[in-house]
Design a protein around this motif. Structure first.
Motif, PDB file in Angstrom:
ATOM      1  N   ILE A  38      43.280  29.063  65.338  1.00  0.00           N
ATOM      2  CA  ILE A  38      43.836  29.709  66.447  1.00  0.00           C
ATOM      3  C   ILE A  38      43.770  31.098  66.475  1.00  0.00           C
ATOM      4  O   ILE A  38      43.335  31.888  67.325  1.00  0.00           O
ATOM      5  CB  ILE A  38      45.271  29.273  66.694  1.00  0.00           C
ATOM      6  CG1 ILE A  38      45.262  27.814  67.397  1.00  0.00           C
ATOM      7  CG2 ILE A  38      45.990  30.087  67.901  1.00  0.00           C
ATOM      8  CD1 ILE A  38      46.740  27.223  67.647  1.00  0.00           C
ATOM      9  N   GLU A  39      44.189  31.772  65.171  1.00  0.00           N
ATOM     10  CA  GLU A  39      44.119  33.032  65.137  1.00  0.00           C
ATOM     11  C   GLU A  39      42.833  33.574  65.139  1.00  0.00           C
ATOM     12  O   GLU A  39      42.352  34.674  65.574  1.00  0.00           O
ATOM     13  CB  GLU A  39      44.776  33.509  63.497  1.00  0.00           C
ATOM     14  CG  GLU A  39      46.410  33.208  63.571  1.00  0.00           C
ATOM     15  CD  GLU A  39      47.005  34.087  64.894  1.00  0.00           C
ATOM     16  OE1 GLU A  39      46.680  35.436  65.119  1.00  0.00           O
ATOM     17  OE2 GLU A  39      48.071  33.725  65.476  1.00  0.00           O
ATOM     18  N   ARG A  40      41.866  32.742  64.518  1.00  0.00           N
ATOM     19  CA  ARG A  40      40.626  33.214  64.416  1.00  0.00           C
ATOM     20  C   ARG A  40      39.878  33.315  65.776  1.00  0.00           C
ATOM     21  O   ARG A  40      39.192  34.335  66.257  1.00  0.00           O
ATOM     22  CB  ARG A  40      39.618  32.223  63.434  1.00  0.00           C
ATOM     23  CG  ARG A  40      39.663  32.428  62.179  1.00  0.00           C
ATOM     24  CD  ARG A  40      38.639  31.844  61.254  1.00  0.00           C
ATOM     25  NE  ARG A  40      38.600  30.035  61.247  1.00  0.00           N
ATOM     26  CZ  ARG A  40      39.441  29.732  60.428  1.00  0.00           C
ATOM     27  NH1 ARG A  40      40.030  30.194  59.493  1.00  0.00           N
ATOM     28  NH2 ARG A  40      39.596  28.257  60.459  1.00  0.00           N
ATOM     29  N   LEU A  41      40.289  32.359  66.536  1.00  0.00           N
ATOM     30  CA  LEU A  41      39.793  32.264  67.982  1.00  0.00           C
ATOM     31  C   LEU A  41      40.294  33.466  68.738  1.00  0.00           C
ATOM     32  O   LEU A  41      39.591  34.054  69.558  1.00  0.00           O
ATOM     33  CB  LEU A  41      40.216  31.000  68.734  1.00  0.00           C
ATOM     34  CG  LEU A  41      40.065  30.886  70.208  1.00  0.00           C
ATOM     35  CD1 LEU A  41      38.413  30.963  70.491  1.00  0.00           C
ATOM     36  CD2 LEU A  41      40.581  29.634  70.733  1.00  0.00           C
ATOM     37  N   LYS A  42      41.589  33.928  68.566  1.00  0.00           N
ATOM     38  CA  LYS A  42      42.098  35.002  69.187  1.00  0.00           C
ATOM     39  C   LYS A  42      41.716  36.082  68.687  1.00  0.00           C
ATOM     40  O   LYS A  42      41.109  37.091  69.531  1.00  0.00           O
ATOM     41  CB  LYS A  42      43.833  35.062  68.950  1.00  0.00           C
ATOM     42  CG  LYS A  42      44.584  33.982  69.744  1.00  0.00           C
ATOM     43  CD  LYS A  42      45.876  34.008  69.081  1.00  0.00           C
ATOM     44  CE  LYS A  42      46.827  35.110  69.236  1.00  0.00           C
ATOM     45  NZ  LYS A  42      48.153  34.740  68.508  1.00  0.00           N
ATOM     46  N   SER A  65      38.590  36.451  67.918  1.00  0.00           N
ATOM     47  CA  SER A  65      37.023  36.481  68.537  1.00  0.00           C
ATOM     48  C   SER A  65      37.240  37.127  70.052  1.00  0.00           C
ATOM     49  O   SER A  65      36.452  37.938  70.513  1.00  0.00           O
ATOM     50  CB  SER A  65      36.326  35.519  68.339  1.00  0.00           C
ATOM     51  OG  SER A  65      36.259  34.900  67.080  1.00  0.00           O
ATOM     52  N   LEU A  66      38.080  36.362  70.502  1.00  0.00           N
ATOM     53  CA  LEU A  66      38.274  36.842  71.965  1.00  0.00           C
ATOM     54  C   LEU A  66      38.714  38.201  72.249  1.00  0.00           C
ATOM     55  O   LEU A  66      38.232  38.929  73.149  1.00  0.00           O
ATOM     56  CB  LEU A  66      39.472  35.793  72.631  1.00  0.00           C
ATOM     57  CG  LEU A  66      39.063  34.458  72.875  1.00  0.00           C
ATOM     58  CD1 LEU A  66      40.348  33.743  73.136  1.00  0.00           C
ATOM     59  CD2 LEU A  66      38.284  34.327  73.959  1.00  0.00           C
ATOM     60  N   PHE A  67      39.580  38.766  71.525  1.00  0.00           N
ATOM     61  CA  PHE A  67      40.045  40.221  71.309  1.00  0.00           C
ATOM     62  C   PHE A  67      38.895  41.129  71.413  1.00  0.00           C
ATOM     63  O   PHE A  67      38.853  42.229  71.813  1.00  0.00           O
ATOM     64  CB  PHE A  67      41.134  40.521  70.298  1.00  0.00           C
ATOM     65  CG  PHE A  67      42.361  39.914  70.692  1.00  0.00           C
ATOM     66  CD1 PHE A  67      42.607  39.236  72.136  1.00  0.00           C
ATOM     67  CD2 PHE A  67      43.467  39.534  69.690  1.00  0.00           C
ATOM     68  CE1 PHE A  67      43.880  38.348  72.120  1.00  0.00           C
ATOM     69  CE2 PHE A  67      44.517  39.007  70.066  1.00  0.00           C
ATOM     70  CZ  PHE A  67      44.834  38.325  71.266  1.00  0.00           C
ATOM     71  N   GLU A  80      35.635  40.543  71.975  1.00  0.00           N
ATOM     72  CA  GLU A  80      34.876  40.554  73.460  1.00  0.00           C
ATOM     73  C   GLU A  80      35.491  40.755  74.617  1.00  0.00           C
ATOM     74  O   GLU A  80      34.782  41.226  75.500  1.00  0.00           O
ATOM     75  CB  GLU A  80      34.307  39.035  73.403  1.00  0.00           C
ATOM     76  CG  GLU A  80      33.543  38.497  72.292  1.00  0.00           C
ATOM     77  CD  GLU A  80      31.980  39.190  72.181  1.00  0.00           C
ATOM     78  OE1 GLU A  80      31.541  39.679  73.089  1.00  0.00           O
ATOM     79  OE2 GLU A  80      31.606  39.295  70.921  1.00  0.00           O
ATOM     80  N   PHE A  81      36.747  40.467  74.828  1.00  0.00           N
ATOM     81  CA  PHE A  81      37.447  40.796  75.681  1.00  0.00           C
ATOM     82  C   PHE A  81      38.539  42.016  75.855  1.00  0.00           C
ATOM     83  O   PHE A  81      39.269  41.732  74.696  1.00  0.00           O
ATOM     84  CB  PHE A  81      37.669  39.564  76.599  1.00  0.00           C
ATOM     85  CG  PHE A  81      36.641  38.593  76.981  1.00  0.00           C
ATOM     86  CD1 PHE A  81      35.696  38.751  77.963  1.00  0.00           C
ATOM     87  CD2 PHE A  81      36.581  37.567  75.968  1.00  0.00           C
ATOM     88  CE1 PHE A  81      34.781  37.829  78.079  1.00  0.00           C
ATOM     89  CE2 PHE A  81      35.568  36.674  76.308  1.00  0.00           C
ATOM     90  CZ  PHE A  81      34.760  36.925  77.186  1.00  0.00           C
ATOM     91  N   GLU A  82      38.918  42.565  76.838  1.00  0.00           N
ATOM     92  CA  GLU A  82      40.085  43.293  76.824  1.00  0.00           C
ATOM     93  C   GLU A  82      41.142  42.512  77.203  1.00  0.00           C
ATOM     94  O   GLU A  82      41.735  42.296  78.310  1.00  0.00           O
ATOM     95  CB  GLU A  82      39.969  44.548  77.939  1.00  0.00           C
ATOM     96  CG  GLU A  82      41.119  45.639  77.724  1.00  0.00           C
ATOM     97  CD  GLU A  82      40.843  46.848  78.658  1.00  0.00           C
ATOM     98  OE1 GLU A  82      41.818  47.334  79.025  1.00  0.00           O
ATOM     99  OE2 GLU A  82      39.762  47.164  79.222  1.00  0.00           O
ATOM    100  N   MET A  83      41.939  42.020  76.057  1.00  0.00           N
ATOM    101  CA  MET A  83      43.162  41.207  76.186  1.00  0.00           C
ATOM    102  C   MET A  83      43.939  41.189  75.107  1.00  0.00           C
ATOM    103  O   MET A  83      43.696  41.995  73.930  1.00  0.00           O
ATOM    104  CB  MET A  83      42.634  39.905  76.275  1.00  0.00           C
ATOM    105  CG  MET A  83      41.839  39.360  75.320  1.00  0.00           C
ATOM    106  SD  MET A  83      41.004  37.642  75.587  1.00  0.00           S
ATOM    107  CE  MET A  83      42.163  36.635  76.102  1.00  0.00           C
ATOM    108  N   LYS A  84      45.345  40.832  75.297  1.00  0.00           N
ATOM    109  CA  LYS A  84      46.366  40.900  74.246  1.00  0.00           C
ATOM    110  C   LYS A  84      47.017  39.822  74.250  1.00  0.00           C
ATOM    111  O   LYS A  84      47.235  39.032  75.217  1.00  0.00           O
ATOM    112  CB  LYS A  84      47.153  42.177  74.251  1.00  0.00           C
ATOM    113  CG  LYS A  84      47.999  41.931  75.757  1.00  0.00           C
ATOM    114  CD  LYS A  84      48.909  43.376  75.670  1.00  0.00           C
ATOM    115  CE  LYS A  84      49.798  43.354  76.934  1.00  0.00           C
ATOM    116  NZ  LYS A  84      50.664  44.280  77.149  1.00  0.00           N
TER     117      LYS A  84
END
Length: 202
Positions: free
Chosen positions: A11-15, A17-19, A21-25
């Motif tokens: 889950i931490e690895r996925l988060k 990667s998402l952070f 690529e995208f502007e999110m928190k």
């Protein structure tokens, strides 16, 4: 976006990667989503729609109503009757739509909601009263929901039942089912269907 799973490292690895690529928190553990409250304890996760239920009670003016023990009468005999008084179509559809969404965490009302949802196209006064009975039942059970327990019980189990052509108009049956995964209720449904008889060939 909701991320769930049993592997915290993944889950931490996925988060991460998402952070990138995208502007999110990250907002931490899920607590509230689309009217569904998520409560955690040492026993597991509890889902409920308490505020959503109170909003329905307030909208229908039933916050101070007399309580009922069941969401629908036994042997209710609801059907479309010729010459019966019609209900307000928009009002009825709005209420039943809300009850359908509420049944996501309330399997105890799914059968009753399935019954009243059959009359969305031509709702009559007694159909609307049946829908209001579900709301009256909710007042006594406003804090109810569904619990996903932490346990070691394995396996998948399913249960089903039918009332066999109980609808006097089209002879459809009311069918219901629910399934458990590792001891937790995960799916449930109540619907009408027509049974077909096929010859058995030997």
């Amino acid at each position: 976006m909701i991320i769930t799973g049993g592997d915290t490292e993944e889950i931490e690895r996925l988060k991460g990667s998402l952070f990138q690529e995208f502007e999110m928190k990250g907002l931490g553990n899920l607590k509230y989503f689309l009217g569904i409250e998520v409560l955690r304890s040492e026993w597991g996760i509890f889902l409920r729609q308490k505020k959503y239920t109170l909003d329905i009670l307030a909208e229908t003016g039933l916050l101070d109503c007399k309580l009922v023990d069941t969401p629908i009468l036994v042997n209710h005999d609801l059907q479309i009757s010729e010459g019966a008084e019609l209900a307000n179509q928009g009002k009825y559809q709005r209420l039943v739509g809300k009850l359908i969404y509420l049944s996501q965490t309330r399997p105890d009302i799914s059968y009753a909601v399935g019954i009243v949802s059959q009359f969305m196209h031509r709702s009559q006064k007694d159909h609307y009263e049946a829908a209001l009975r579900i709301v009256k039942y909710l007042k006594e059970t406003v804090g109810h929901g569904i619990m996903f327990k932490k346990n070691k019980q394995g396996g998948v189990y399913g249960y089903t039942d039918a009332d066999w052509a109980s609808n006097p108009v089209d002879r459809r049956s009311k069918v219901g089912y629910f399934t458990f995964v590792d001891g937790n209720l995960v799916t449930w449904r109540s619907k009408s269907r027509r049974w077909s008889l096929y010859p058995v060939l030997q």
